[in-house]
Design a protein around this motif. Structure first.
Motif, PDB file in Angstrom:
ATOM      1  N   MET A 293       0.827  -1.208   0.000  1.00  0.00           N
ATOM      2  CA  MET A 293       0.000   0.000   0.000  1.00  0.00           C
ATOM      3  C   MET A 293       0.863   1.261   0.000  1.00  0.00           C
ATOM      4  O   MET A 293       0.504   2.265  -0.574  1.00  0.00           O
ATOM      5  CB  MET A 293      -0.848   0.027   1.273  1.00  0.00           C
ATOM      6  N   VAL A 294       1.972   1.208   0.734  1.00  0.00           N
ATOM      7  CA  VAL A 294       2.792   2.406   0.943  1.00  0.00           C
ATOM      8  C   VAL A 294       4.186   2.117   0.401  1.00  0.00           C
ATOM      9  O   VAL A 294       4.729   1.036   0.638  1.00  0.00           O
ATOM     10  CB  VAL A 294       2.878   2.703   2.462  1.00  0.00           C
ATOM     11  N   PHE A 295       4.746   3.076  -0.329  1.00  0.00           N
ATOM     12  CA  PHE A 295       6.094   2.888  -0.881  1.00  0.00           C
ATOM     13  C   PHE A 295       7.036   3.931  -0.299  1.00  0.00           C
ATOM     14  O   PHE A 295       6.669   5.082  -0.146  1.00  0.00           O
ATOM     15  CB  PHE A 295       6.067   3.024  -2.406  1.00  0.00           C
ATOM     16  N   ALA A 296       8.255   3.511   0.026  1.00  0.00           N
ATOM     17  CA  ALA A 296       9.259   4.460   0.508  1.00  0.00           C
ATOM     18  C   ALA A 296      10.625   3.939   0.096  1.00  0.00           C
ATOM     19  O   ALA A 296      10.807   2.742  -0.107  1.00  0.00           O
ATOM     20  CB  ALA A 296       9.174   4.599   2.028  1.00  0.00           C
ATOM     21  N   THR A 364      15.188   6.675   5.499  1.00  0.00           N
ATOM     22  CA  THR A 364      13.930   6.373   4.807  1.00  0.00           C
ATOM     23  C   THR A 364      13.399   7.649   4.169  1.00  0.00           C
ATOM     24  O   THR A 364      13.346   8.687   4.824  1.00  0.00           O
ATOM     25  CB  THR A 364      12.896   5.842   5.817  1.00  0.00           C
ATOM     26  N   THR A 365      13.007   7.582   2.896  1.00  0.00           N
ATOM     27  CA  THR A 365      12.483   8.789   2.227  1.00  0.00           C
ATOM     28  C   THR A 365      10.977   8.925   2.500  1.00  0.00           C
ATOM     29  O   THR A 365      10.377   8.078   3.135  1.00  0.00           O
ATOM     30  CB  THR A 365      12.717   8.729   0.711  1.00  0.00           C
ATOM     31  N   VAL A 366      10.403  10.001   1.965  1.00  0.00           N
ATOM     32  CA  VAL A 366       8.982  10.289   2.189  1.00  0.00           C
ATOM     33  C   VAL A 366       8.133   9.134   1.666  1.00  0.00           C
ATOM     34  O   VAL A 366       8.254   8.754   0.506  1.00  0.00           O
ATOM     35  CB  VAL A 366       8.573  11.557   1.394  1.00  0.00           C
ATOM     36  N   PRO A 367       7.259   8.556   2.498  1.00  0.00           N
ATOM     37  CA  PRO A 367       6.423   7.465   1.991  1.00  0.00           C
ATOM     38  C   PRO A 367       5.318   8.016   1.084  1.00  0.00           C
ATOM     39  O   PRO A 367       4.829   9.114   1.296  1.00  0.00           O
ATOM     40  CB  PRO A 367       5.816   6.854   3.253  1.00  0.00           C
ATOM     41  N   ASN A 368       4.963   7.238   0.060  1.00  0.00           N
ATOM     42  CA  ASN A 368       3.840   7.649  -0.792  1.00  0.00           C
ATOM     43  C   ASN A 368       3.169   6.395  -1.349  1.00  0.00           C
ATOM     44  O   ASN A 368       3.680   5.293  -1.166  1.00  0.00           O
ATOM     45  CB  ASN A 368       4.325   8.550  -1.927  1.00  0.00           C
ATOM     46  N   VAL A 369       2.039   6.574  -2.002  1.00  0.00           N
ATOM     47  CA  VAL A 369       1.330   5.418  -2.553  1.00  0.00           C
ATOM     48  C   VAL A 369       1.605   5.348  -4.041  1.00  0.00           C
ATOM     49  O   VAL A 369       2.277   6.192  -4.606  1.00  0.00           O
ATOM     50  CB  VAL A 369      -0.185   5.525  -2.269  1.00  0.00           C
ATOM     51  N   SER A 370       1.063   4.315  -4.676  1.00  0.00           N
ATOM     52  CA  SER A 370       1.359   4.110  -6.084  1.00  0.00           C
ATOM     53  C   SER A 370       0.216   4.702  -6.930  1.00  0.00           C
ATOM     54  O   SER A 370      -0.942   4.435  -6.655  1.00  0.00           O
ATOM     55  CB  SER A 370       1.511   2.616  -6.232  1.00  0.00           C
ATOM     56  N   PHE A 371       0.563   5.527  -7.916  1.00  0.00           N
ATOM     57  CA  PHE A 371      -0.440   6.167  -8.793  1.00  0.00           C
ATOM     58  C   PHE A 371      -0.353   5.569 -10.191  1.00  0.00           C
ATOM     59  O   PHE A 371       0.660   4.976 -10.551  1.00  0.00           O
ATOM     60  CB  PHE A 371      -0.165   7.678  -8.893  1.00  0.00           C
ATOM     61  N   TYR A 372      -1.416   5.751 -10.976  1.00  0.00           N
ATOM     62  CA  TYR A 372      -1.383   5.380 -12.395  1.00  0.00           C
ATOM     63  C   TYR A 372      -1.400   6.666 -13.215  1.00  0.00           C
ATOM     64  O   TYR A 372      -2.282   7.504 -13.033  1.00  0.00           O
ATOM     65  CB  TYR A 372      -2.607   4.546 -12.791  1.00  0.00           C
ATOM     66  N   ALA A 373      -0.429   6.824 -14.123  1.00  0.00           N
ATOM     67  CA  ALA A 373      -0.393   8.016 -14.973  1.00  0.00           C
ATOM     68  C   ALA A 373      -0.644   7.605 -16.423  1.00  0.00           C
ATOM     69  O   ALA A 373      -0.247   6.518 -16.845  1.00  0.00           O
ATOM     70  CB  ALA A 373       0.961   8.695 -14.842  1.00  0.00           C
ATOM     71  N   TYR A 374      -1.326   8.473 -17.176  1.00  0.00           N
ATOM     72  CA  TYR A 374      -1.600   8.233 -18.600  1.00  0.00           C
ATOM     73  C   TYR A 374      -1.099   9.438 -19.381  1.00  0.00           C
ATOM     74  O   TYR A 374      -1.357  10.580 -18.990  1.00  0.00           O
ATOM     75  CB  TYR A 374      -3.106   8.058 -18.850  1.00  0.00           C
ATOM     76  N   THR A 375      -0.389   9.206 -20.475  1.00  0.00           N
ATOM     77  CA  THR A 375       0.151  10.330 -21.253  1.00  0.00           C
ATOM     78  C   THR A 375      -0.785  10.669 -22.417  1.00  0.00           C
ATOM     79  O   THR A 375      -1.642   9.859 -22.800  1.00  0.00           O
ATOM     80  CB  THR A 375       1.549   9.985 -21.817  1.00  0.00           C
ATOM     81  N   THR A 376      -0.603  11.861 -22.982  1.00  0.00           N
ATOM     82  CA  THR A 376      -1.474  12.307 -24.082  1.00  0.00           C
ATOM     83  C   THR A 376      -1.234  11.467 -25.336  1.00  0.00           C
ATOM     84  O   THR A 376      -2.121  11.289 -26.147  1.00  0.00           O
ATOM     85  CB  THR A 376      -1.197  13.794 -24.405  1.00  0.00           C
ATOM     86  N   ARG A 377      -0.029  10.937 -25.478  1.00  0.00           N
ATOM     87  CA  ARG A 377       0.293  10.156 -26.674  1.00  0.00           C
ATOM     88  C   ARG A 377      -0.387   8.782 -26.627  1.00  0.00           C
ATOM     89  O   ARG A 377      -0.960   8.329 -27.599  1.00  0.00           O
ATOM     90  CB  ARG A 377       1.810  10.004 -26.796  1.00  0.00           C
ATOM     91  N   GLU A 378      -0.293   8.113 -25.456  1.00  0.00           N
ATOM     92  CA  GLU A 378      -0.893   6.766 -25.325  1.00  0.00           C
ATOM     93  C   GLU A 378      -1.878   6.801 -24.163  1.00  0.00           C
ATOM     94  O   GLU A 378      -1.510   6.534 -23.017  1.00  0.00           O
ATOM     95  CB  GLU A 378       0.199   5.724 -25.061  1.00  0.00           C
TER      96      GLU A 378
END
Length: 598
Positions: A293-296, A364-378
């Protein structure tokens, strides 16, 4: 096999699982009074200090009931939501579960969540009300709650106290009478499900398994189905307080095997062990892979220790299958690992275990969650963004989706207002509110996971004086306005301090972070500008003034132009120094981001 019972104890955190396990072991004389201590199954110092169970612990109990000898395999499980993966592994190895409810606290969120896990695994549930000898015990109310929840009869519920040993006989009797014996065929080809493993520096990796079918004998040639590797069974046995060697372990039993494996990658939790001479055609249906759930990022303090840290992480992963990691590099911190955790407590425990068990000092760096990104090309190709560095260029970004969770909070009616304020402030949506009893209310919210990663649990505890329990399940990914915020020191990006944050919160977060860094960074002989930026737009700024040397001290008397000349010369020097000067970021600065108070 009809004299074997496999069961585990499930409950909300701090409802007395480990204490009840102590009494069961003491009552059946599995442990001598000399070896007895509080939380006897919790063998980590960390578990004792924090008073929580982190790992599931298996132990075999012998008990005589109505003149017949029974073998009971007990697995004590953790209660915190971050360790629910451990619970799911324990449930896969059992046929029944003791559902423990604290008489003074009633049913909590994690009780319900663990109960549903047990029902999905078709386990026989034995409800137990614990701590009945406490002053605040509400036995009739809690009985009604359990009857409403699982639909049992009130007389099926056992009243007990782990502290004073009340009801232990009734629990042992219920385990034998109500929990079915394991189904399996001793003559069939060997199938054993691996549910845990530990690393021993003298003997290699010790694998814990539950035999579903067949028999495993000392000296057998065994094969791990998933990795297709073959080994000799140097030692097999069952789990008492320590390891107890046996000549064979039969179907239905829980045991261990030592084969001298040294490489951590060769053992996978959920794999099946079978015999080389008579292999099984199908693997046991294991439990699903864990979803972090959490990435760091975890980085060694000195880059020379990278390989050593990798070894330690692999050994730790054996003991905690829910930890996932992959190598990563950072401009500020060098080589390290991107790690996936089940929650913030899990992250804290891993960091602490690395320091205690392996003497590794890590950043340990700042923890964050995983996102999905979509680009304008694809527009259909999703890019998984686990850290800010993987974020595509904003000019090419079409949309970004963030994970949402279904949060379940159970509390007293007095605190509904505080919880609403907290959750709506964290971009939550109220889905449902219902009263379980006149004094228990359940609130269901849909919330972004990124908002609960940092300090949500602590805030929930303080705004309800500890009278709220919290549990969550992942839902789906939804489109959101997420931006990448960079921290610039003198115009240079510090990638370890970058964060992915909702645009509406960015300015506020940037301001706090800049003022915190201003306190922590040592001042230099030149001025340092600390800026928080989204793309090219600066959203917050702080300035650390230069240390000033009094260059005019030697001028007394004379013309003012002499002083001005010296000050101009100093100004030029500072400008040149600023161009070549480096800003050292101390380790506390990276940790400060984790402790930003709102």
């Amino acid at each position: 096999m009809k004299h074997i019972r496999n069961f585990c104890i499930i409950a909300h955190i701090d409802h007395g699982k480990s204490t009840l396990a102590d009494r069961l072991l003491e009552h059946t004389k599995t442990i001598s009074s000399r070896d007895m201590q509080a939380q006897v199954l919790d063998d980590m110092d960390l578990e004792r200090e924090k008073g929580i169970t982190i790992k599931s612990h298996a132990i075999q109990i012998d008990h005589v009931h109505k003149g017949e000898k029974y073998t009971l395999n007990l697995i004590d499980t953790p209660g915190h939501v971050d360790f629910s993966y451990e619970v799911s592994r324990a449930l896969a190895a059992c046929e029944g579960a003791l559902l423990l409810v604290d008489a003074s606290q009633g049913i909590q969120a994690q009780t319900i969540s663990n109960l549903y896990l047990a029902i999905e695994n078709d386990l026989e549930i034995i409800p137990v009300i614990n701590k009945i000898d406490m002053d605040g015990a509400m036995i009739p109310e809690v009985t009604d709650q359990i009857v409403d929840l699982i639909g049992c009869k009130p007389e099926d519920i056992i009243l007990a106290s782990g502290k004073s040993g009340i009801g232990i006989d009734e629990i042992l009797e219920a385990i034998i009478d109500r929990i079915p014996s394991p189904k399996g065929n001793e003559e069939a080809p060997l199938q054993a499900l691996i549910f845990d493993s530990v690393f021993n520096s003298f003997r290699g990796i010790i694998v814990y398994y539950r035999v579903v079918n067949g028999t495993i004998k000392k000296g057998d040639k065994v094969k791990f189905v998933h990795t297709s590797k073959e080994y000799g069974a140097d030692e097999v046995g069952i789990l008492k307080l320590g390891l107890s060697p046996k000549q064979e372990v039969r179907a239905g039993d829980v045991g261990y095997i030592i084969t001298g494996i040294k490489n951590a990658k060769e053992v996978k939790v959920g794999d099946t062990i079978t015999l080389v001479s008579n292999p099984t055609q199908e693997a046991v249906k294991g439990f699903e892979d864990v979803k972090p759930m959490v990435f760091a990022g975890i980085f060694p303090v000195s880059t020379d220790e990278f390989e050593e840290l990798r070894d330690c992480m692999e050994k730790l992963q054996l003991n905690d299958a829910s930890l996932s990691f992959e190598p990563e590099t950072s401009q500020a911190l060098g080589f390290g690992f991107r790690c996936g955790f089940l929650g913030m407590l899990h992250m804290e425990i891993i960091q602490e275990r690395l320091e205690r068990e392996f003497n590794q000092t890590v950043i340990t760096t700042v923890p964050n969650v995983s996102f999905y990104a979509y680009t304008t090309r694809e527009k259909d190709v999703k890019i998984i963004v686990n850290n800010p560095a993987q974020m595509p260029d904003p000019s090419r970004l079409d949309r970004i989706e963030e994970p949402f969770i279904r949060a379940q909070i159970i509390t007293l009616p007095d605190y509904i207002g505080n919880i609403m304020t907290l959750c709506l402030g964290k971009r939550g949506i109220l889905i449902n509110q219902n009263y379980l009893t006149p004094t228990r209310v359940e609130l269901i919210f849909e919330m972004p996971l990124a908002e609960i990663v940092f300090d949500f649990y602590d805030k929930l505890k303080s705004s309800t004086r500890g009278y709220a329990s919290f549990d969550y399940q992942p839902l789906d990914y939804r489109e959101s306005d997420i931006a990448k915020m960079d921290i610039l020191l003198n115009g240079d990006k510090v990638d370890a301090l970058s964060a992915l944050i909702h645009r509406s919160r960015a300015q506020d977060f940037g301001r706090k972070l800049c003022s915190k860094l201003k306190e922590l960074l040592p001042s230099q002989q030149f001025m340092i500008a600390i800026q928080a930026a989204i793309g090219s737009k600066i959203v917050a700024r702080e300035t650390i003034s230069a240390q000033r040397k009094d260059v005019t001290a030697k001028c007394y008397g004379g013309d003012i132009s002499r002083k001005r000349k010296l000050l101009e010369k100093q100004k030029e020097g500072k400008k040149r120094m600023r161009q070549i000067g480096n800003v050292e970021v101390p380790q506390e600065a990276f940790l400060a981001v984790l402790k930003l108070d709102d």
